[in-house]
Write an enzyme that holds these catalytic residues in place. Structure first.
Site, PDB file in Angstrom:
ATOM      1  N   HIS A 187       0.821  -1.209   0.000  1.00  0.00           N
ATOM      2  CA  HIS A 187       0.000   0.000   0.000  1.00  0.00           C
ATOM      3  C   HIS A 187       0.857   1.261   0.000  1.00  0.00           C
ATOM      4  CE1 HIS A 187      -3.546   2.461   0.906  1.00  0.00           C
ATOM      5  NE2 HIS A 187      -2.750   3.136   1.725  1.00  0.00           N
ATOM      6  N   HIS A 217       3.234   6.082  -1.759  1.00  0.00           N
ATOM      7  CA  HIS A 217       3.955   7.187  -1.142  1.00  0.00           C
ATOM      8  C   HIS A 217       5.464   7.033  -1.284  1.00  0.00           C
ATOM      9  CE1 HIS A 217       0.135   8.517   0.473  1.00  0.00           C
ATOM     10  NE2 HIS A 217      -0.058   7.323   1.003  1.00  0.00           N
ATOM     11  N   LYS A 258      -5.231  10.112  -8.469  1.00  0.00           N
ATOM     12  CA  LYS A 258      -4.745  10.368  -7.118  1.00  0.00           C
ATOM     13  C   LYS A 258      -4.871  11.867  -6.920  1.00  0.00           C
ATOM     14  CE  LYS A 258      -2.514   9.119  -3.255  1.00  0.00           C
ATOM     15  NZ  LYS A 258      -3.018   8.131  -2.293  1.00  0.00           N
TER      16      LYS A 258
END
Length: 316
Positions: free
Chosen positions: A193, A208, A250
């Site tokens: 993730h 990230h 996003k």
């Protein structure tokens, strides 16, 4: 590169809407924001001092000229969620691949990025080769000054009896599989993730890692705009940006830019162990930063330990 403090409320949703934030709508089922800190004895001052030590120990971070960005258009909070393409060019103008990606933690991190199903709901199967790649990555990470610094702190604090115990727990919390699809499949992990990213409910979730963003842009990611650029004039810096990955939006994604994989993993682990499910205030190069972490509460490993659900930098 002054901080845009007005974006703090927006960056709390930097996990693509599934992260949550202070004073905002609660996170989706499975996330927790009320778990007690695992390391109750770690003070704010210790967090500040240790994060500066991790920052100083990051010998593999990008240097001047190693990463050159073309930020282009900065959006307002009202524009960020629209998905409008304001950027005529790519985000990354130059990355010194040979210099950076030949380093063991980078090269072994890159080897992990093709191990995952990008869409939630699809079963993840860890092959023997992928298991070896995870171990090789952790071998490299635990040979760095960054992770040695974090390990020493955790052992001194009594969180773990040995480096081996810490490494085993770190692997479980980050690489252990759980379901983001209501139990239909073991389709996710904290590492997938945070560092790889996922497509969930028609949008990008997580993702990230600047290294992954660079790899994705080379294969077609469409950079749209940015909404925050941190105050650091050297790397790592914090960037919040908007993009489309395979057409999926996003709307706000925050990442450390120019950091090493071991720095990201160590800082996120520090905050997850000491300030889970809330903001973790750290200091990097004399400047304040904050990390938001979430734990996964729908399944456990070991003695009722929670997997990492998400971790990412907020605006200072």
């Amino acid at each position: 590169m002054a901080a845009a403090l007005g974006l703090l409320w927006l960056l709390a949703f930097a996990d693509g809407g599934d992260g949550g934030g202070p004073g905002l709508a609660p996170p989706l089922p499975g996330y927790r924001r009320d778990a007690a800190p695992i390391a109750d004895g770690v003070s704010e001052r210790e967090l500040s001092e240790l994060s500066e030590q991790l920052y100083g120990a990051d010998e593999n971070r990008a240097g001047g000229g190693d990463v050159v960005l073309h930020l282009q258009h900065r959006v307002t909070p009202g524009e960020a969620g629209a998905g409008v393409d304001y950027a005529a060019g790519r985000l990354f103008s130059h990355v010194a691949e040979e210099r950076l990606f030949s380093r063991p933690t980078f090269s072994r991190f890159l080897a992990l990025l093709d191990n995952y199903e990008g869409v939630t709901g699809r079963e993840e199967t860890v092959t023997a080769e992928e298991e070896e790649e995870e171990e090789a990555f952790l071998d490299a990470v635990f040979q760095t000054r960054v992770m040695a610094t974090l390990t020493s702190f955790f052992l001194t604090k009594g969180l773990y009896p040995s480096e081996e115990a810490f490494r085993a727990d770190l692997k479980e919390m980050w690489f252990g599989l759980y379901s983001r699809s209501g139990g239909k499949a073991l389709d996710s992990s904290g590492f997938e993730h945070v560092f790889h990213g996922e497509i969930k409910r028609g949008k990008v979730s997580g993702c990230h890692s600047w290294v992954q963003l660079y790899a994705l842009e080379r294969s077609g990611l469409n950079y749209l705009s940015y909404s925050y650029d941190g105050p650091w004039v050297t790397y790592p810096d914090v960037l919040a940006l908007q993009y489309r990955w395979s057409g999926y939006l996003k709307s706000i994604g925050s990442t450390f830019m120019g950091s090493s994989p071991e720095f990201d993993l160590a800082l996120y682990t520090l905050c997850y162990k000491t300030r889970p499910d809330r903001q973790c205030h750290v200091s990097l190069g004399g400047k304040a930063a904050a990390i938001q972490t979430y734990s996964w509460a729908n399944s456990f490993y070991g003695d009722n330990q929670r997997f990492v659900a998400s971790s990412y930098p907020l605006s200072p």
